[in-house]
Write a protein that holds these residues in place. Sequence first.
Motif: not given
Length: 406
Positions: A24-30, A288-293, A299-303, A354-358
């Motif tokens: 898991a990327s860690g973007v979402l909790a289990p 959206l870009e600022e939210a992504a940054r 979460v450094p693994a978020f791409r 990608d989906f979890e990151g979305l």
Amino acid sequence: MSGRAERARLAPAPPSRFVLPRRASGVLAPPERERALAHARALLERPTAPYFEDGPLDVVRGFVRERPGFELEEDEHANLLVRWRGSARAAPGEPALAFSAHLDHPAFHYEGRRLASLHGGVPARFLSGAALRFFAPGETEALATARIVRVRRAREEGPPQVELGDVRGKLREGSFGVFDLASGVIRGGRLQARVCDDLMGAAAILAALETLALAQHARPVLGIFTRAEETGFVGCLGLMRSGLLPQGAHVVGLECSPRRATARVGRGPVIRAGDKQSLFDAELTLGLEEAARALEQRVPAFRWQRALMDGGSCESTVYNHYGTRAAGVCLALGNYHNCGPRGRIAPEFVGWDDFEGLVGLLVEFARTHGGGDPRAKIEARLQRIWAREYNLLEVSSARMRRGVPR
């Protein structure tokens, strides 16, 4: 032979596999990952087609019915608006934030006499020999299976037709056919499915809304679920005429869009600069870009990616055209509209991370939306650059202008 006996003779549908990747990327909790998977599975297991979105609509209605704090509105075209009311009163004049996705995918309408019409964009060269599975509206048990034996030339008016053979079960007028592919298989970090475009966008909205509701998000957030996008944004055009969308709303259109050299599967959700027809709202895109940054810092693994996704057009073009400010985010998509290698029909695929990151990006943007004027942030950045570089500009310009007549 009874209809039930006829259906029993059908070959089983290709098997599905809905199991989360271990990594898991860690973007979402289990728990958030499990909820996102459940929403994706619920939608993907419901067959859909333009003008036959009954199944996915039932899923969205069930989402609202089973969760407190949500309201459901519907226009005369059966577009749905899901509203999270928010735990606090919205400020006067504050624009509503809405996430939008469509619930259809290219598929076939049975017209009788072993003829079916294609609704949605799939090139004819991919169709001959393709296996189809037919359903009654809203049902998950197939009525019949068939194979395309001939593709007729497109008519001057109306969708192209195909001739069917190798029919098992009983075809009925008023039924619809989808490609006979697995509802979903998660393997090796990818989801392969009969329909990614755009049920995975819809699943991301449901997952984000639930996360915001569980956190008692203060401000209202809307989910828009439209119909018949694949035949020319017809549902969205109806939505804009119906008045269902609150005036002044800010919309983020979600899509699954054909991958590009600048937007690849597995490299994160894509913030869209625009589509084939238009560029999207610059300030919302900056937000959206600022939210992504911000999410990337936590979460450094978020791409994430930013690209002009010009492989097709999407509903954000419609929103902007009718005066509703809209940006866009998408998942880079492989085998767009089931067009696979060597001219064969194949499952679409997206990256599961990608989906979890979305989902994570939507939640982050909802939390930061309305937190400041993006134009002021651009102005502040430009002023910092000016202050830092001004002296060098002045010294060098004095030298270069020595020979200029006064």
